[in-house]
Design a protein around this motif. Sequence first.
Motif, PDB file in Angstrom:
ATOM      1  N   GLN A   1       1.098  -1.171  -0.018  1.00  0.00           N
ATOM      2  CA  GLN A   1       0.103   0.086   0.084  1.00  0.00           C
ATOM      3  C   GLN A   1       0.978   1.387   0.005  1.00  0.00           C
ATOM      4  O   GLN A   1       1.855   1.337   0.718  1.00  0.00           O
ATOM      5  CB  GLN A   1      -1.001  -0.093   1.236  1.00  0.00           C
ATOM      6  N   VAL A   2       0.675   2.304  -0.714  1.00  0.00           N
ATOM      7  CA  VAL A   2       1.255   3.363  -0.868  1.00  0.00           C
ATOM      8  C   VAL A   2       1.162   4.279   0.330  1.00  0.00           C
ATOM      9  O   VAL A   2       0.259   4.471   1.018  1.00  0.00           O
ATOM     10  CB  VAL A   2       0.733   4.117  -2.026  1.00  0.00           C
ATOM     11  N   GLN A   3       2.308   5.097   0.815  1.00  0.00           N
ATOM     12  CA  GLN A   3       2.579   5.934   1.926  1.00  0.00           C
ATOM     13  C   GLN A   3       2.564   7.312   1.230  1.00  0.00           C
ATOM     14  O   GLN A   3       3.226   7.434   0.377  1.00  0.00           O
ATOM     15  CB  GLN A   3       3.481   5.626   2.754  1.00  0.00           C
TER      16      GLN A   3
ATOM     17  N   GLY B   1       6.294   3.222  -1.395  1.00  0.00           N
ATOM     18  CA  GLY B   1       5.939   1.747  -1.006  1.00  0.00           C
ATOM     19  C   GLY B   1       4.797   1.298  -1.911  1.00  0.00           C
ATOM     20  O   GLY B   1       4.135   0.415  -1.530  1.00  0.00           O
ATOM     21  N   GLY B   2       4.497   1.815  -2.994  1.00  0.00           N
ATOM     22  CA  GLY B   2       3.753   1.276  -3.813  1.00  0.00           C
ATOM     23  C   GLY B   2       3.884   1.501  -5.510  1.00  0.00           C
ATOM     24  O   GLY B   2       4.795   2.185  -5.580  1.00  0.00           O
ATOM     25  N   THR B   3       3.097   1.036  -6.420  1.00  0.00           N
ATOM     26  CA  THR B   3       3.062   1.350  -7.809  1.00  0.00           C
ATOM     27  C   THR B   3       2.450   2.833  -8.013  1.00  0.00           C
ATOM     28  O   THR B   3       1.011   2.800  -8.428  1.00  0.00           O
ATOM     29  CB  THR B   3       2.714   0.223  -8.412  1.00  0.00           C
TER      30      THR B   3
ATOM     31  N   ASN C   1       7.209  10.164  -8.494  1.00  0.00           N
ATOM     32  CA  ASN C   1       6.072   9.745  -7.507  1.00  0.00           C
ATOM     33  C   ASN C   1       5.666  10.859  -6.729  1.00  0.00           C
ATOM     34  O   ASN C   1       5.452  10.794  -5.542  1.00  0.00           O
ATOM     35  CB  ASN C   1       6.889   8.692  -6.337  1.00  0.00           C
ATOM     36  N   THR C   2       5.374  11.883  -7.312  1.00  0.00           N
ATOM     37  CA  THR C   2       4.626  13.152  -6.653  1.00  0.00           C
ATOM     38  C   THR C   2       3.755  13.739  -7.396  1.00  0.00           C
ATOM     39  O   THR C   2       3.656  13.647  -8.790  1.00  0.00           O
ATOM     40  CB  THR C   2       5.994  14.002  -6.406  1.00  0.00           C
ATOM     41  N   VAL C   3       2.821  14.317  -6.634  1.00  0.00           N
ATOM     42  CA  VAL C   3       1.465  15.099  -6.945  1.00  0.00           C
ATOM     43  C   VAL C   3       1.613  16.368  -6.403  1.00  0.00           C
ATOM     44  O   VAL C   3       1.984  16.456  -5.497  1.00  0.00           O
ATOM     45  CB  VAL C   3       0.172  14.260  -6.766  1.00  0.00           C
TER      46      VAL C   3
END
Length: 124
Positions: free
Chosen positions: A1-3, A26-28, A77-79
Amino acid sequence: QVQLVESGGGLVQTGGSLRLSCAASGGTFRAYTIGWFRRAPGKERGFIAAINWSGGTTPYADSVKGRFTISRDNAKNTVYLQMNSLKPEDTAVYYCAATLQLPLTTNAAYYGSWGQGTQVTVSS
């Protein structure tokens, strides 16, 4: 699960700008829709904006349309949430959240991973 971890909040005057970041691990990451929500003092948590995996679908709440822009960099990996023309009523704790629900949803109940939040305060 993504953090998820938010950053970029702060104190700004009316009409000013801030850019919030939501960093994932930690996730795709590219598989997730990422949403931004906010909770103002004494109010329910509300939807602000979301972005699908490709960045091609980006719904906004009417209250921020034309002022806020959501974007993502899958390589980082950023929004991001670019917030312009800020108003005192934008004062809130801002949260990013992730979901694998399809089609894209703005319903917070479908977002399973949440960051800790970042405070945005807009002074009048």
